[in-house]
Enzyme design. Structure first.
Site, short mmCIF file in Angstrom:
data_model
loop_
_atom_site.label_atom_id
_atom_site.label_comp_id
_atom_site.label_asym_id
_atom_site.label_seq_id
_atom_site.Cartn_x
_atom_site.Cartn_y
_atom_site.Cartn_z
N LEU A 34 0.82 -1.21 0.00
CA LEU A 34 0.00 0.00 0.00
C LEU A 34 0.85 1.26 0.00
O LEU A 34 0.43 2.30 -0.49
CB LEU A 34 -0.92 0.01 1.22
CG LEU A 34 -1.97 -1.09 1.29
CD1 LEU A 34 -2.73 -1.03 2.62
CD2 LEU A 34 -2.96 -0.99 0.13
N GLY A 37 7.29 4.22 3.54
CA GLY A 37 7.71 5.51 4.10
C GLY A 37 9.04 5.41 4.81
O GLY A 37 9.78 4.43 4.67
N ALA A 38 9.33 6.44 5.60
CA ALA A 38 10.64 6.52 6.26
C ALA A 38 10.81 5.46 7.33
O ALA A 38 11.93 5.02 7.60
CB ALA A 38 10.80 7.91 6.88
N GLY A 40 9.03 2.40 7.48
CA GLY A 40 8.64 1.04 7.13
C GLY A 40 7.69 0.99 5.96
O GLY A 40 7.40 2.01 5.33
N VAL A 42 3.91 -0.55 4.30
CA VAL A 42 2.56 -0.93 4.68
C VAL A 42 1.98 -1.83 3.58
O VAL A 42 2.09 -1.52 2.39
CB VAL A 42 1.65 0.31 4.87
CG1 VAL A 42 0.25 -0.12 5.31
CG2 VAL A 42 2.26 1.25 5.91
N LYS A 55 1.83 -2.87 8.88
CA LYS A 55 3.05 -2.07 8.76
C LYS A 55 4.21 -2.82 9.39
O LYS A 55 4.12 -3.26 10.54
CB LYS A 55 2.89 -0.70 9.41
CG LYS A 55 4.12 0.19 9.19
CD LYS A 55 3.84 1.65 9.48
CE LYS A 55 5.04 2.53 9.12
NZ LYS A 55 4.78 3.97 9.34
N ASP A 146 2.94 15.09 10.06
CA ASP A 146 3.20 14.86 8.64
C ASP A 146 1.89 14.84 7.86
O ASP A 146 1.49 13.83 7.27
CB ASP A 146 3.95 13.55 8.44
CG ASP A 146 4.58 13.43 7.05
OD1 ASP A 146 4.67 14.46 6.35
OD2 ASP A 146 4.96 12.32 6.67
#
Length: 337
Positions: A34, A37-38, A40, A42, A55, A146
């Site tokens: 899906l 990111g920084a 890990g 998902v 995740k 974020d």
């Protein structure tokens, strides 16, 4: 940089791969990725519970931090906030022990894609909802951090904004732990990275700007505010939001509810103006001679038919659409108060 690359490789899972929790022994079948990111990656996964978002990361401290946030918010959240937390465990991979947790899989359309498909007025409608949720989050002592379109979905009908990644959520008063430059006031030289309500509200203004500039843009030598307001004024779809965007950028809202109320007033005013503008424009376009010609044409092509011009149909559609938009906004207010 090498550590980051190796971390992402360690967390790489394949479709149809089965992973089993080391402690709770729950089995998850990986369906597809899906996002990454920084902290890990998902994945959409299937277990005896059904579908969930999983995740996974080689940074166990980051996973523990996110789980703590999800657990606290899951206890007190309203129906429209982030995903519900399910469980956390470890996975013994060929590259070592990886930490993971599972949460509710939220079906929906990414924020920018939804606005692009439904129309620019939906940017305002979804943002009104988001601001209500942010106010609730802030009251619990948390800052989103974020805040960007990639972390937001428009859930299925009745459409409502949902956030899908808790990685940037930070306790109020601390330093923001994750951010994306375009939505970060520090990047634009318009404030620090302290976790406070005004940080999120700056990002909300940038979120609205991003709907008109999906490719985004970089800062220049100009002062941050001047650059951003210039881009806002250059976009026809953003001009109606200019007062709210400006105050969000300048940190002049005391809380998210105040920003929400002003945005709601702008949306309602714009809807009524659109109805009036549509009626006036149609009347100006149709001179008496034009109306007579249209009546004659209707008789030629549809003898005996009801004499209704195409333009009146267009006007009725515009009025109906605007009226429905107003009703929907009022409905959302009733649902989120």
């Amino acid at each position: 940089m090498n550590d980051s690359i190796s971390g992402k490789q360690a967390c790489k899972l394949s479709s149809n791969q089965i992973i089993t929790g080391k402690w709770k022994k729950t089995q998850y079948e990986i369906i597809r990725e899906l996002g990454c990111g920084a902290t890990g990656s998902v994945y959409l996964a299937r277990s005896a519970r059904g579908l969930s978002a999983l995740k996974i990361s080689d940074d166990s401290m980051a996973i523990t931090s996110e789980v703590n946030v999800l657990r606290q918010i899951s206890r007190v959240q309203g129906p429209s906030l982030g995903p519900h937390f399910y469980e956390t465990d470890d996975f013994a991979s060929p590259r070592g022990i990886l930490a993971f947790y599972t949460m509710e899989y939220i079906k929906g359309t990414p924020f920018l894609a939804f606005v692009r498909g439904r129309g620019p007025e939906w940017a305002g409608i979804l943002t009104v909802q988001l601001l209500k949720d942010l106010h609730f989050l802030h009251k619990q002592g948390w800052i989103f951090g974020d805040l960007k379109p990639e972390n937001l979905l428009a859930g299925e009908a009745p459409y409502h904004i949902r956030w899908i990644d808790p990685g940037g959520i930070t306790k109020e008063g601390r330093s923001i732990k994750e951010y994306t430059e375009f939505f970060d006031r520090g990047y634009w030289g318009l404030g620090d990275r302290k976790a406070e309500a005004s940080y999120d509200l700056f990002s909300v203004s940038m979120l609205l700007i991003n709907t008109a500039y999906p490719g985004r843009f970089e800062k220049t030598q100009e002062k941050g505010t001047e650059r951003l307001l210039e881009k806002t004024r250059d976009s026809e779809r953003l001009v109606p939001f200019l007062p709210v965007i400006r105050k969000g950028l300048e940190g002049r809202y005391s809380n998210a509810l105040e920003m929400r109320e002003e945005l709601l007033l702008l949306l309602q005013g714009a809807s009524f103006r659109n109805v009036a503008a549509g009626r006036g424009a149609t009347q100006k376009r149709m001179s008496p001679v034009s109306r007579q010609k249209r009546r004659q044409a209707a008789q030629v092509y549809a003898p005996g038919a009801k004499k209704v011009s195409r333009w009146s149909g267009v006007l009725e559609t515009m009025v109906a659409a605007s009226f429905l938009l107003i009703l929907y906004i009022l409905y959302l207010v009733g649902q989120t108060v």
